[in-house]
Design a protein around this motif. Structure first.
Motif, PDB file in Angstrom:
ATOM      1  N   ASP A 175      51.705  87.022 -15.847  1.00 25.41           N
ATOM      2  CA  ASP A 175      52.594  87.649 -14.700  1.00 25.41           C
ATOM      3  C   ASP A 175      52.251  88.560 -13.629  1.00 25.41           C
ATOM      4  N   ARG A 176      51.663  89.588 -14.142  1.00 25.15           N
ATOM      5  CA  ARG A 176      51.321  90.526 -13.300  1.00 25.15           C
ATOM      6  C   ARG A 176      50.122  90.219 -12.233  1.00 25.15           C
ATOM      7  N   ASP A 177      49.074  89.301 -12.992  1.00 31.41           N
ATOM      8  CA  ASP A 177      48.160  88.617 -11.862  1.00 31.41           C
ATOM      9  C   ASP A 177      48.679  87.691 -11.055  1.00 31.41           C
ATOM     10  N   ILE A 178      49.634  87.018 -11.524  1.00 34.59           N
ATOM     11  CA  ILE A 178      50.409  86.221 -10.503  1.00 34.59           C
ATOM     12  C   ILE A 178      51.074  86.900  -9.089  1.00 34.59           C
ATOM     13  N   GLU A 179      52.043  88.005  -9.518  1.00 38.85           N
ATOM     14  CA  GLU A 179      52.426  89.104  -8.536  1.00 38.85           C
ATOM     15  C   GLU A 179      51.272  89.717  -7.676  1.00 38.85           C
ATOM     16  N   THR A 180      50.182  90.007  -8.305  1.00 34.42           N
ATOM     17  CA  THR A 180      49.146  90.544  -7.547  1.00 34.42           C
ATOM     18  C   THR A 180      48.426  89.559  -6.134  1.00 34.42           C
ATOM     19  N   LEU A 181      48.333  88.117  -6.969  1.00 32.67           N
ATOM     20  CA  LEU A 181      47.942  87.289  -6.162  1.00 32.67           C
ATOM     21  C   LEU A 181      48.839  86.866  -5.037  1.00 32.67           C
ATOM     22  N   LYS A 182      50.209  86.778  -5.248  1.00 29.89           N
ATOM     23  CA  LYS A 182      51.171  86.673  -4.356  1.00 29.89           C
ATOM     24  C   LYS A 182      51.153  87.668  -3.300  1.00 29.89           C
ATOM     25  N   SER A 183      50.916  88.985  -3.556  1.00 25.88           N
ATOM     26  CA  SER A 183      50.933  90.176  -2.510  1.00 25.88           C
ATOM     27  C   SER A 183      49.547  90.051  -1.716  1.00 25.88           C
ATOM     28  N   GLN A 184      48.620  89.717  -2.327  1.00 21.52           N
ATOM     29  CA  GLN A 184      47.265  89.261  -1.636  1.00 21.52           C
ATOM     30  C   GLN A 184      47.571  88.440  -0.511  1.00 21.52           C
ATOM     31  N   SER A 185      48.030  87.073  -1.219  1.00 24.43           N
ATOM     32  CA  SER A 185      48.067  85.968  -0.094  1.00 24.43           C
ATOM     33  C   SER A 185      49.422  86.351   0.937  1.00 24.43           C
ATOM     34  N   LYS A 186      50.185  87.373   0.658  1.00 29.87           N
ATOM     35  CA  LYS A 186      51.212  87.795   1.775  1.00 29.87           C
ATOM     36  C   LYS A 186      50.432  88.578   2.633  1.00 29.87           C
ATOM     37  N   GLY A 187      49.541  89.516   2.201  1.00 32.36           N
ATOM     38  CA  GLY A 187      48.693  90.302   3.168  1.00 32.36           C
ATOM     39  C   GLY A 187      48.012  89.339   4.196  1.00 32.36           C
ATOM     40  N   LEU A 188      47.228  88.443   3.341  1.00 32.12           N
ATOM     41  CA  LEU A 188      46.192  87.441   4.098  1.00 32.12           C
ATOM     42  C   LEU A 188      47.217  86.823   5.332  1.00 32.12           C
ATOM     43  N   SER A 189      48.272  86.447   4.677  1.00 31.60           N
ATOM     44  CA  SER A 189      49.023  85.557   5.730  1.00 31.60           C
ATOM     45  C   SER A 189      49.568  86.306   7.033  1.00 31.60           C
ATOM     46  N   ASP A 190      49.926  87.760   6.449  1.00 36.41           N
ATOM     47  CA  ASP A 190      50.242  88.668   7.630  1.00 36.41           C
ATOM     48  C   ASP A 190      49.150  88.890   8.736  1.00 36.41           C
ATOM     49  N   GLU A 191      48.015  88.992   8.166  1.00 35.21           N
ATOM     50  CA  GLU A 191      46.719  89.401   8.738  1.00 35.21           C
ATOM     51  C   GLU A 191      46.501  88.114   9.903  1.00 35.21           C
ATOM     52  N   TYR A 192      46.474  86.965   9.144  1.00 38.47           N
ATOM     53  CA  TYR A 192      46.330  85.719  10.018  1.00 38.47           C
ATOM     54  C   TYR A 192      47.237  85.587  11.089  1.00 38.47           C
ATOM     55  N   SER A 193      48.531  85.601  10.763  1.00 38.71           N
ATOM     56  CA  SER A 193      49.537  85.723  11.896  1.00 38.71           C
ATOM     57  C   SER A 193      49.272  86.832  12.916  1.00 38.71           C
ATOM     58  N   ARG A 194      48.843  87.915  12.425  1.00 40.34           N
ATOM     59  CA  ARG A 194      48.733  89.073  13.570  1.00 40.34           C
ATOM     60  C   ARG A 194      47.422  88.706  14.334  1.00 40.34           C
ATOM     61  N   LEU A 195      46.392  88.060  13.876  1.00 42.81           N
ATOM     62  CA  LEU A 195      44.874  87.941  14.407  1.00 42.81           C
ATOM     63  C   LEU A 195      45.406  86.519  15.422  1.00 42.81           C
ATOM     64  N   GLY A 196      46.230  85.718  14.829  1.00 43.20           N
ATOM     65  CA  GLY A 196      46.688  84.385  15.740  1.00 43.20           C
ATOM     66  C   GLY A 196      47.350  84.998  17.187  1.00 43.20           C
ATOM     67  N   ASP A 197      48.442  86.044  17.017  1.00 49.60           N
ATOM     68  CA  ASP A 197      49.031  86.566  17.974  1.00 49.60           C
ATOM     69  C   ASP A 197      48.008  87.100  19.150  1.00 49.60           C
ATOM     70  N   GLN A 198      47.118  87.793  18.383  1.00 51.62           N
ATOM     71  CA  GLN A 198      46.148  88.498  19.427  1.00 51.62           C
ATOM     72  C   GLN A 198      45.212  87.398  20.101  1.00 51.62           C
ATOM     73  N   PHE A 199      45.021  86.406  19.410  1.00 53.77           N
ATOM     74  CA  PHE A 199      44.160  85.530  20.115  1.00 53.77           C
ATOM     75  C   PHE A 199      44.887  84.884  21.083  1.00 53.77           C
ATOM     76  N   HIS A 200      45.981  84.601  21.043  1.00 56.68           N
ATOM     77  CA  HIS A 200      46.817  83.745  22.078  1.00 56.68           C
ATOM     78  C   HIS A 200      47.144  85.007  23.248  1.00 56.68           C
ATOM     79  N   VAL A 201      47.313  85.937  23.019  1.00 56.97           N
ATOM     80  CA  VAL A 201      47.457  87.024  24.067  1.00 56.97           C
ATOM     81  C   VAL A 201      46.231  87.242  24.722  1.00 56.97           C
TER      82      VAL A 201
END
Length: 210
Positions: A175-201
């Motif tokens: 369960d702890r490993d799954i929570e860690t993977l979820k947080s990492q996945s959320k961080g990667l998703s946020d970073e991807y969204s930020r980079l996508g916004d910067q690219f469009h701008v």
């Protein structure tokens, strides 16, 4: 009575005593120990083998006695057909035939009952073994086990509890490993969204080169 028929009679008395011993009510534990000893003793096995050979000879005696009874019956029928012509001589001969008929029938009944009782003893012995096995099975299913079995059961239960504890710890770790993977996945998703916004701008308002 001849020697071998005396031995057959002694065997018949022994079988009767053995049958009475088998049907006497006994405690379950004592009966189980007794029949375990009988079924596992090599001396008893040799004795049973010798008894089988003895019963083969008794069967031969039984067949011979049946044959003698048949021949005596034929002689009696022949004496009746002669009628009263022979007089006193025929009467004495008929008495002798009657005596031989009596002895032949006695030997036939003696051998026959000995063989029949041997079959009853064998079947009774097998039925008692089956009853003991079924009683042990019932006690085991009801949970009436000896102290050794109870201690083994407690050890088995303790081992199962330990296994359950280990499985719970592994589940918590996963369960702890799954929570860690979820947080990492959320961080990667946020970073991807930020980079996508910067690219469009940057793509919509390109910077002028100096």
């Amino acid at each position: 009575m001849t020697l071998y028929y005396s031995l057959v009679f002694a065997l018949l008395v022994f079988e009767m005593a053995l049958f009475m011993a088998l049907i006497i009510p006994m405690p379950f534990t004592a009966k189980r120990k007794l029949f375990t000893f009988i079924s596992g003793s090599p001396l008893i096995a040799k004795l049973q083998y010798g008894m089988k050979i003895t019963f083969i000879f008794i069967l031969i005696l039984f067949i011979d006695s049946v044959n003698r009874v048949y021949r005596v019956q034929v002689e009696l029928a022949a004496a009746k057909n002669q009628g009263g012509a022979a007089g006193a001589v025929a009467g004495s001969e008929r008495m002798e035939v009657q005596a031989r008929k009596f002895y032949s029938q006695r030997n036939m009944y003696l051998c026959g009952f000995t063989l029949f009782l041997s079959l009853i003893l064998n079947r009774t012995y097998m039925m008692i073994l089956d009853v003991l096995r079924l009683e042990e099975e019932v006690k085991r299913l009801r949970g009436d086990k000896p102290a050794g079995d109870k201690s083994q059961t407690k050890l088995a239960e303790a081992g199962e509890i330990g296994e359950i504890g280990k499985l719970k710890e592994e589940l918590k770790k996963r369960d702890r490993d799954i929570e860690t993977l979820k947080s990492q996945s959320k961080g990667l998703s946020d970073e991807y969204s930020r980079l996508g916004d910067q690219f469009h701008v940057s793509d919509g308002t390109p910077k002028k080169s100096v």
